[in-house]
Design a protein around this motif. Structure first.
Motif, PDB file in Angstrom:
ATOM      1  N   VAL A 161       0.849  -1.195   0.000  1.00 22.48           N
ATOM      2  CA  VAL A 161       0.000   0.000   0.000  1.00 22.48           C
ATOM      3  C   VAL A 161       0.884   1.245   0.000  1.00 22.48           C
ATOM      4  O   VAL A 161       0.651   2.187  -0.754  1.00 22.48           O
ATOM      5  CB  VAL A 161      -0.913   0.025   1.251  1.00 22.48           C
ATOM      6  CG1 VAL A 161      -1.735   1.306   1.305  1.00 22.48           C
ATOM      7  CG2 VAL A 161      -1.820  -1.195   1.285  1.00 22.48           C
ATOM      8  N   ALA A 162       1.890   1.262   0.869  1.00 24.41           N
ATOM      9  CA  ALA A 162       2.721   2.455   1.012  1.00 24.41           C
ATOM     10  C   ALA A 162       4.096   2.028   1.497  1.00 24.41           C
ATOM     11  O   ALA A 162       4.228   1.024   2.213  1.00 24.41           O
ATOM     12  CB  ALA A 162       2.091   3.416   2.022  1.00 24.41           C
ATOM     13  N   SER A 163       5.111   2.804   1.110  1.00 28.42           N
ATOM     14  CA  SER A 163       6.448   2.517   1.625  1.00 28.42           C
ATOM     15  C   SER A 163       7.277   3.784   1.606  1.00 28.42           C
ATOM     16  O   SER A 163       7.025   4.699   0.822  1.00 28.42           O
ATOM     17  CB  SER A 163       7.135   1.424   0.793  1.00 28.42           C
ATOM     18  OG  SER A 163       7.437   1.909  -0.495  1.00 28.42           O
ATOM     19  N   ASP A 164       8.219   3.838   2.512  1.00 25.04           N
ATOM     20  CA  ASP A 164       9.254   4.874   2.481  1.00 25.04           C
ATOM     21  C   ASP A 164      10.482   4.293   3.177  1.00 25.04           C
ATOM     22  O   ASP A 164      10.547   3.082   3.427  1.00 25.04           O
ATOM     23  CB  ASP A 164       8.772   6.210   3.073  1.00 25.04           C
ATOM     24  CG  ASP A 164       8.378   6.106   4.541  1.00 25.04           C
ATOM     25  OD1 ASP A 164       8.873   5.181   5.235  1.00 25.04           O
ATOM     26  OD2 ASP A 164       7.588   6.936   5.006  1.00 25.04           O
ATOM     27  N   ALA A 165      11.454   5.143   3.499  1.00 23.92           N
ATOM     28  CA  ALA A 165      12.713   4.619   4.028  1.00 23.92           C
ATOM     29  C   ALA A 165      12.537   3.948   5.390  1.00 23.92           C
ATOM     30  O   ALA A 165      13.347   3.104   5.784  1.00 23.92           O
ATOM     31  CB  ALA A 165      13.738   5.739   4.131  1.00 23.92           C
ATOM     32  N   GLN A 166      11.503   4.318   6.145  1.00 21.29           N
ATOM     33  CA  GLN A 166      11.344   3.804   7.513  1.00 21.29           C
ATOM     34  C   GLN A 166      10.138   2.911   7.705  1.00 21.29           C
ATOM     35  O   GLN A 166       9.957   2.364   8.806  1.00 21.29           O
ATOM     36  CB  GLN A 166      11.250   4.974   8.511  1.00 21.29           C
ATOM     37  CG  GLN A 166      12.429   5.924   8.482  1.00 21.29           C
ATOM     38  CD  GLN A 166      13.764   5.262   8.780  1.00 21.29           C
ATOM     39  OE1 GLN A 166      13.831   4.159   9.327  1.00 21.29           O
ATOM     40  NE2 GLN A 166      14.857   5.915   8.412  1.00 21.29           N
ATOM     41  N   SER A 167       9.266   2.769   6.697  1.00 18.72           N
ATOM     42  CA  SER A 167       8.052   1.983   6.932  1.00 18.72           C
ATOM     43  C   SER A 167       7.564   1.317   5.658  1.00 18.72           C
ATOM     44  O   SER A 167       7.846   1.784   4.543  1.00 18.72           O
ATOM     45  CB  SER A 167       6.950   2.893   7.491  1.00 18.72           C
ATOM     46  OG  SER A 167       6.600   3.864   6.537  1.00 18.72           O
ATOM     47  N   VAL A 168       6.840   0.233   5.859  1.00 15.59           N
ATOM     48  CA  VAL A 168       6.151  -0.404   4.733  1.00 15.59           C
ATOM     49  C   VAL A 168       4.807  -0.895   5.251  1.00 15.59           C
ATOM     50  O   VAL A 168       4.709  -1.353   6.392  1.00 15.59           O
ATOM     51  CB  VAL A 168       6.992  -1.550   4.114  1.00 15.59           C
ATOM     52  CG1 VAL A 168       7.297  -2.651   5.122  1.00 15.59           C
ATOM     53  CG2 VAL A 168       6.294  -2.144   2.900  1.00 15.59           C
ATOM     54  N   ALA A 169       3.779  -0.729   4.420  1.00 16.34           N
ATOM     55  CA  ALA A 169       2.440  -1.163   4.811  1.00 16.34           C
ATOM     56  C   ALA A 169       1.898  -2.089   3.729  1.00 16.34           C
ATOM     57  O   ALA A 169       1.998  -1.761   2.534  1.00 16.34           O
ATOM     58  CB  ALA A 169       1.528   0.050   4.966  1.00 16.34           C
ATOM     59  N   ILE A 170       1.359  -3.234   4.145  1.00 14.97           N
ATOM     60  CA  ILE A 170       0.781  -4.173   3.178  1.00 14.97           C
ATOM     61  C   ILE A 170      -0.657  -4.514   3.580  1.00 14.97           C
ATOM     62  O   ILE A 170      -0.984  -4.561   4.758  1.00 14.97           O
ATOM     63  CB  ILE A 170       1.633  -5.463   3.026  1.00 14.97           C
ATOM     64  CG1 ILE A 170       1.691  -6.264   4.329  1.00 14.97           C
ATOM     65  CG2 ILE A 170       3.035  -5.135   2.528  1.00 14.97           C
ATOM     66  CD1 ILE A 170       2.390  -7.615   4.179  1.00 14.97           C
ATOM     67  N   LYS A 171      -1.458  -4.747   2.538  1.00 13.05           N
ATOM     68  CA  LYS A 171      -2.882  -5.033   2.749  1.00 13.05           C
ATOM     69  C   LYS A 171      -3.090  -6.533   2.634  1.00 13.05           C
ATOM     70  O   LYS A 171      -2.500  -7.174   1.760  1.00 13.05           O
ATOM     71  CB  LYS A 171      -3.628  -4.303   1.639  1.00 13.05           C
ATOM     72  CG  LYS A 171      -5.107  -4.290   1.733  1.00 13.05           C
ATOM     73  CD  LYS A 171      -5.683  -3.222   0.805  1.00 13.05           C
ATOM     74  CE  LYS A 171      -5.350  -3.485  -0.667  1.00 13.05           C
ATOM     75  NZ  LYS A 171      -5.863  -2.460  -1.577  1.00 13.05           N
ATOM     76  N   ARG A 172      -3.907  -7.084   3.522  1.00 12.14           N
ATOM     77  CA  ARG A 172      -4.233  -8.499   3.416  1.00 12.14           C
ATOM     78  C   ARG A 172      -5.604  -8.720   4.026  1.00 12.14           C
ATOM     79  O   ARG A 172      -6.163  -7.833   4.655  1.00 12.14           O
ATOM     80  CB  ARG A 172      -3.182  -9.369   4.096  1.00 12.14           C
ATOM     81  CG  ARG A 172      -2.772  -8.905   5.482  1.00 12.14           C
ATOM     82  CD  ARG A 172      -1.908  -9.903   6.160  1.00 12.14           C
ATOM     83  NE  ARG A 172      -2.657 -11.135   6.392  1.00 12.14           N
ATOM     84  CZ  ARG A 172      -3.507 -11.319   7.401  1.00 12.14           C
ATOM     85  NH1 ARG A 172      -3.739 -10.364   8.299  1.00 12.14           N
ATOM     86  NH2 ARG A 172      -4.159 -12.463   7.535  1.00 12.14           N
ATOM     87  N   GLU A 173      -6.110  -9.933   3.805  1.00 10.32           N
ATOM     88  CA  GLU A 173      -7.464 -10.242   4.261  1.00 10.32           C
ATOM     89  C   GLU A 173      -7.507 -11.589   4.924  1.00 10.32           C
ATOM     90  O   GLU A 173      -6.764 -12.487   4.528  1.00 10.32           O
ATOM     91  CB  GLU A 173      -8.330 -10.355   2.995  1.00 10.32           C
ATOM     92  CG  GLU A 173      -9.466  -9.422   2.966  1.00 10.32           C
ATOM     93  CD  GLU A 173     -10.347  -9.610   1.760  1.00 10.32           C
ATOM     94  OE1 GLU A 173      -9.929  -9.180   0.672  1.00 10.32           O
ATOM     95  OE2 GLU A 173     -11.436 -10.183   1.956  1.00 10.32           O
TER      96      GLU A 173
END
Ligand code: GSH
Length: 310
Positions: free
Chosen positions: A277-289
């Motif tokens: 969903v989103a990423s940068d140098a310090q974080s990553v976000a993933i979508k799941r169900e």
């Protein structure tokens, strides 16, 4: 909507040192939070339904957003509740580096001293579980043999805290407590809970001993309790607030929509798979169900984690 989709649900157990790091942050920021008690060993069916397989403790949930690892939990708490800040101004980068040192070097020294001394008393199911977690034997005799050497390492590390407090400051980075304090302190808290004799090292480190008491006195904010079933129902009723964000500087070309797996680079490397969903140098976000929780977004830090295309 449950009415609790903006509240802090903290999946933890009381004798978890990494949870103590975040509980001190709750104390610094005077936050209200709900402790959701999780088992100390596997299985943890409700937790892994939320995370997609990540089993470590703690995990923070706010509605359908799930934060795995204390680094991303604390980053998110600072973003949502900036006052009082966890940084003095001069330590904005350094405090994260100190926190990583406290989690990896100081923590390993602390664990070695604790289990090298009280390892005999640990029950078999815990040993088997931690062997599966780390992929290494939990060898009580080897730990016992290493304990004297590790206590020297611990003393040297704590000596750096003593030096840092040398000018009479109350907390590691200055007059107010922050991330560096929460991160270093939980190691001493762990020692206090399981092997209080180990705190004798502080006899020769009086400033660190006084600092430990000061950090302990901060407390844990306003703690309430919540059951695991209610936490899952809150996730299911809520919608993630994460926004899609592409990072033009992403080193390996990852972009929203990519199917990826995220895993810790140390122990507990279970991969968690989802859609970026989103990423940068310090974080990553993933979508799941998953049926128990509906659609959730799971957030991880980048330092200490690997991301690969699934
Ligand atoms: N890098 C992780 C480390 C977390 C960690 O190792 N937590 C310990 C408990 S304090 C754990 O999960 N042990 C295995 C378990 O509880 O199942 C973080 O900062 O949150």
């Amino acid at each position: 909507m449950s009415g609790k989709e903006n509240e802090i649900l903290f999946h933890q157990y009381d004798v978890s040192p990494f949870s103590e790091k975040v509980r001190t942050v709750f104390g610094i920021k005077k936050l209200t939070w709900h402790a959701v008690e999780e088992p100390v060993i596997m299985p943890k069916p409700e937790l892994t339904a939320l995370t997609g397989g990540y089993r470590k403790i703690p995990v923070m949930q706010i509605g359908a957003d799930i934060y795995c690892d204390t680094q991303i939990i604390i980053r998110e708490l600072e973003r949502r509740y900036p006052e009082p800040p966890l940084f003095t101004g001069a330590d904005k980068g350094l405090a994260w580096a100190v926190s990583m040192w406290a989690d990896r070097v100081l923590f390993q020294n602390t664990v070695a001293v604790i289990f090298g001394n009280v390892g005999q008393a640990i029950d078999e199911s815990f040993i088997k579980d931690r062997e599966a977690l780390t992929g290494r034997p939990f060898d009580v005799n080897a730990m016992k043999a290493a304990a004297p050497l590790m206590s020297e390492q611990l003393r040297a590390g704590l000596g750096w805290l003593e030096d840092q407090l040398d000018d009479g400051r109350k907390f590691l980075m200055g007059a107010a407590p922050g991330l560096a304090d929460a991160a270093c302190h939980y190691n001493l808290a762990f020692m206090r809970w399981l092997y209080p004799d180990g705190l004798k090292v502080l006899d020769a480190l009086p400033r660190t001993a006084a600092w430990e008491e000061r950090v302990r006195a901060i407390g844990h904010g306003d703690r309430q309790e919540m059951g695991r079933a209610e936490a899952l129902a809150i996730a299911k009723a809520a919608t993630s607030t994460a926004k899609e964000k592409a990072d033009p500087h992403e080193p390996n070309g990852l972009k929203p929509g990519d199917k990826v797996s995220v895993m810790a680079d140390d122990y507990g490397r279970d991969p968690i798979t989802g859609v970026l969903v989103a990423s940068d140098a310090q974080s990553v976000a993933i979508k799941r169900e998953a049926p128990e929780v509906g659609e959730v977004v799971v957030h991880f830090p980048r330092a200490g984690f690997f991301i690969v295309k699934a």
